[in-house]
Design a protein around this motif. Structure first.
Motif, PDB file in Angstrom:
ATOM      1  N   LEU A  50       0.828  -1.211   0.000  1.00 26.05           N
ATOM      2  CA  LEU A  50       0.000   0.000   0.000  1.00 26.05           C
ATOM      3  C   LEU A  50       0.864   1.263   0.000  1.00 26.05           C
ATOM      4  N   ARG A  51       1.923   1.257   0.803  1.00 22.30           N
ATOM      5  CA  ARG A  51       2.824   2.412   0.874  1.00 22.30           C
ATOM      6  C   ARG A  51       3.565   2.605  -0.447  1.00 22.30           C
ATOM      7  N   GLU A  52       4.113   1.526  -0.987  1.00 23.50           N
ATOM      8  CA  GLU A  52       4.880   1.624  -2.228  1.00 23.50           C
ATOM      9  C   GLU A  52       4.008   2.102  -3.392  1.00 23.50           C
ATOM     10  N   VAL A  53       2.783   1.583  -3.497  1.00 24.30           N
ATOM     11  CA  VAL A  53       1.893   2.017  -4.581  1.00 24.30           C
ATOM     12  C   VAL A  53       1.612   3.511  -4.432  1.00 24.30           C
ATOM     13  N   LEU A  59      -1.531   6.794  -6.065  1.00 21.09           N
ATOM     14  CA  LEU A  59      -2.843   6.149  -5.918  1.00 21.09           C
ATOM     15  C   LEU A  59      -2.944   5.408  -4.593  1.00 21.09           C
ATOM     16  N   SER A  60      -4.151   5.384  -4.029  1.00 19.61           N
ATOM     17  CA  SER A  60      -4.426   4.638  -2.793  1.00 19.61           C
ATOM     18  C   SER A  60      -5.277   3.428  -3.140  1.00 19.61           C
ATOM     19  N   ILE A  61      -4.746   2.252  -2.869  1.00 18.97           N
ATOM     20  CA  ILE A  61      -5.434   1.001  -3.190  1.00 18.97           C
ATOM     21  C   ILE A  61      -6.637   0.815  -2.268  1.00 18.97           C
ATOM     22  N   ILE A  62      -7.760   0.440  -2.859  1.00 16.07           N
ATOM     23  CA  ILE A  62      -8.986   0.177  -2.106  1.00 16.07           C
ATOM     24  C   ILE A  62      -9.261  -1.329  -2.026  1.00 16.07           C
ATOM     25  N   ARG A  63      -9.061  -2.034  -3.175  1.00 15.35           N
ATOM     26  CA  ARG A  63      -9.319  -3.487  -3.186  1.00 15.35           C
ATOM     27  C   ARG A  63      -8.163  -4.196  -3.870  1.00 15.35           C
ATOM     28  N   TYR A  64      -7.652  -5.227  -3.188  1.00 10.51           N
ATOM     29  CA  TYR A  64      -6.518  -5.978  -3.718  1.00 10.51           C
ATOM     30  C   TYR A  64      -6.645  -7.451  -3.329  1.00 10.51           C
ATOM     31  N   SER A  65      -5.842  -8.274  -3.992  1.00 10.22           N
ATOM     32  CA  SER A  65      -5.774  -9.707  -3.692  1.00 10.22           C
ATOM     33  C   SER A  65      -4.319 -10.111  -3.516  1.00 10.22           C
ATOM     34  N   TYR A  66      -4.080 -10.914  -2.497  1.00  6.98           N
ATOM     35  CA  TYR A  66      -2.751 -11.496  -2.304  1.00  6.98           C
ATOM     36  C   TYR A  66      -2.665 -12.689  -3.229  1.00  6.98           C
ATOM     37  N   ARG A  67      -1.711 -12.701  -4.144  1.00  6.39           N
ATOM     38  CA  ARG A  67      -1.652 -13.731  -5.172  1.00  6.39           C
ATOM     39  C   ARG A  67      -0.594 -14.789  -4.926  1.00  6.39           C
ATOM     40  N   GLY A  68       0.499 -14.406  -4.272  1.00 10.28           N
ATOM     41  CA  GLY A  68       1.512 -15.424  -4.052  1.00 10.28           C
ATOM     42  C   GLY A  68       2.789 -14.895  -3.449  1.00 10.28           C
ATOM     43  N   LEU A  69       3.672 -15.846  -3.202  1.00  9.05           N
ATOM     44  CA  LEU A  69       4.993 -15.564  -2.657  1.00  9.05           C
ATOM     45  C   LEU A  69       6.013 -16.025  -3.689  1.00  9.05           C
ATOM     46  N   VAL A  70       6.928 -15.130  -4.031  1.00 10.55           N
ATOM     47  CA  VAL A  70       7.974 -15.459  -4.994  1.00 10.55           C
ATOM     48  C   VAL A  70       9.313 -15.366  -4.275  1.00 10.55           C
ATOM     49  N   THR A  71      10.055 -16.476  -4.262  1.00  9.98           N
ATOM     50  CA  THR A  71      11.365 -16.533  -3.633  1.00  9.98           C
ATOM     51  C   THR A  71      12.417 -16.462  -4.732  1.00  9.98           C
ATOM     52  N   THR A  86      -2.362  -8.232  -6.723  1.00  5.89           N
ATOM     53  CA  THR A  86      -3.023  -7.518  -7.811  1.00  5.89           C
ATOM     54  C   THR A  86      -4.082  -6.635  -7.161  1.00  5.89           C
ATOM     55  N   ALA A  87      -4.401  -5.536  -7.828  1.00  9.48           N
ATOM     56  CA  ALA A  87      -5.409  -4.608  -7.312  1.00  9.48           C
ATOM     57  C   ALA A  87      -6.305  -4.180  -8.457  1.00  9.48           C
ATOM     58  N   ASP A  88      -7.605  -4.018  -8.147  1.00  8.16           N
ATOM     59  CA  ASP A  88      -8.530  -3.598  -9.201  1.00  8.16           C
ATOM     60  C   ASP A  88      -9.390  -2.390  -8.801  1.00  8.16           C
ATOM     61  N   GLN A  89      -9.124  -1.840  -7.618  1.00 11.83           N
ATOM     62  CA  GLN A  89      -9.807  -0.603  -7.221  1.00 11.83           C
ATOM     63  C   GLN A  89      -8.847   0.285  -6.442  1.00 11.83           C
ATOM     64  N   TRP A  90      -8.858   1.567  -6.777  1.00 10.42           N
ATOM     65  CA  TRP A  90      -8.013   2.551  -6.112  1.00 10.42           C
ATOM     66  C   TRP A  90      -8.651   3.909  -6.270  1.00 10.42           C
ATOM     67  N   GLU A  91      -8.091   4.885  -5.569  1.00 11.91           N
ATOM     68  CA  GLU A  91      -8.560   6.258  -5.704  1.00 11.91           C
ATOM     69  C   GLU A  91      -7.350   7.175  -5.747  1.00 11.91           C
ATOM     70  N   GLY A  92      -7.593   8.391  -6.209  1.00 14.41           N
ATOM     71  CA  GLY A  92      -6.525   9.370  -6.286  1.00 14.41           C
ATOM     72  C   GLY A  92      -6.157   9.684  -7.720  1.00 14.41           C
ATOM     73  N   VAL A  93      -5.159  10.531  -7.850  1.00 15.61           N
ATOM     74  CA  VAL A  93      -4.681  10.976  -9.151  1.00 15.61           C
ATOM     75  C   VAL A  93      -3.258  10.477  -9.333  1.00 15.61           C
ATOM     76  N   SER A  94      -3.000   9.858 -10.466  1.00 16.39           N
ATOM     77  CA  SER A  94      -1.680   9.323 -10.752  1.00 16.39           C
ATOM     78  C   SER A  94      -0.625  10.422 -10.760  1.00 16.39           C
ATOM     79  N   ALA A  95       0.521  10.129 -10.146  1.00 20.34           N
ATOM     80  CA  ALA A  95       1.615  11.091 -10.041  1.00 20.34           C
ATOM     81  C   ALA A  95       2.811  10.618 -10.863  1.00 20.34           C
ATOM     82  N   THR A  96       3.784  11.479 -11.029  1.00 24.49           N
ATOM     83  CA  THR A  96       5.028  11.119 -11.700  1.00 24.49           C
ATOM     84  C   THR A  96       5.869  10.275 -10.752  1.00 24.49           C
TER      85      THR A  96
END
Length: 152
Positions: A50-53, A59-71, A86-96
């Motif tokens: 959430l912080r990195e996105v 953008l602030s993620i509203i709905r997401y799914s945990y898909r897996g662990l990659v080692t 993966t995420a399919d809902q968010w809010e806000g305005v995209s930034a540089t």
């Protein structure tokens, strides 16, 4: 060991991806990735994602799914455990983004991009709509030499 989270925002058959072209001495220089990064002290995988996105896209993620662990196991490097979302809902305005160029990429065009070979493996699993998977990717330099997937 290193801990990280990565998220692919999905909209209208496309992924929001980051072309890494702005940081010096970047192992991912010239590659296309999802949005994400390393854990900060005390963070959960979700908090990191959430912080990195937010930091990389605005953008602030509203709905997401945990898909897996990659080692990731790479010769001469610390093992990295990456939590994939993966995420399919968010809010806000995209930034540089200060780490690269953000672009919406059609899912059918993803494999034409400059990707790590292991990323192609988990993109195939995402295409299959696997609810959860765990991958172990072995690299020597930039060459993927072995893949183990659970469940098979």
């Amino acid at each position: 060991m290193r801990l990280s989270s990565l998220c692919y925002l999905e909209q209208d058959g496309r992924y929001l991806m980051l072309y890494r072209n702005k940081k010096q001495n970047d192992i991912n220089q010239g590659k296309w990735l999802g949005i994400g990064g390393k854990f900060e002290n005390g963070e959960t995988p979700e908090e990191c994602m959430l912080r990195e996105v937010k930091e990389e896209t605005g953008l602030s993620i509203i709905r997401y799914s945990y898909r897996g662990l990659v080692t990731f196991v790479q010769e001469g490097q610390e093992t990295e455990y990456m939590h994939l979302f993966t995420a399919d809902q968010w809010e806000g305005v995209s930034a540089t983004c200060t780490e690269g160029t953000l672009a919406w990429i059609k899912k059918e065009e993803v494999f034409q991009l400059e990707l790590w070979e292991g990323d192609k493996v988990f993109f195939r699993l995402l295409e299959q709509r696997r609810e959860y998977f765990s991958l172990k990717l072995y690299y020597i330099g930039e060459k993927l030499v072995d893949v183990i997937c659970y469940p098979e």
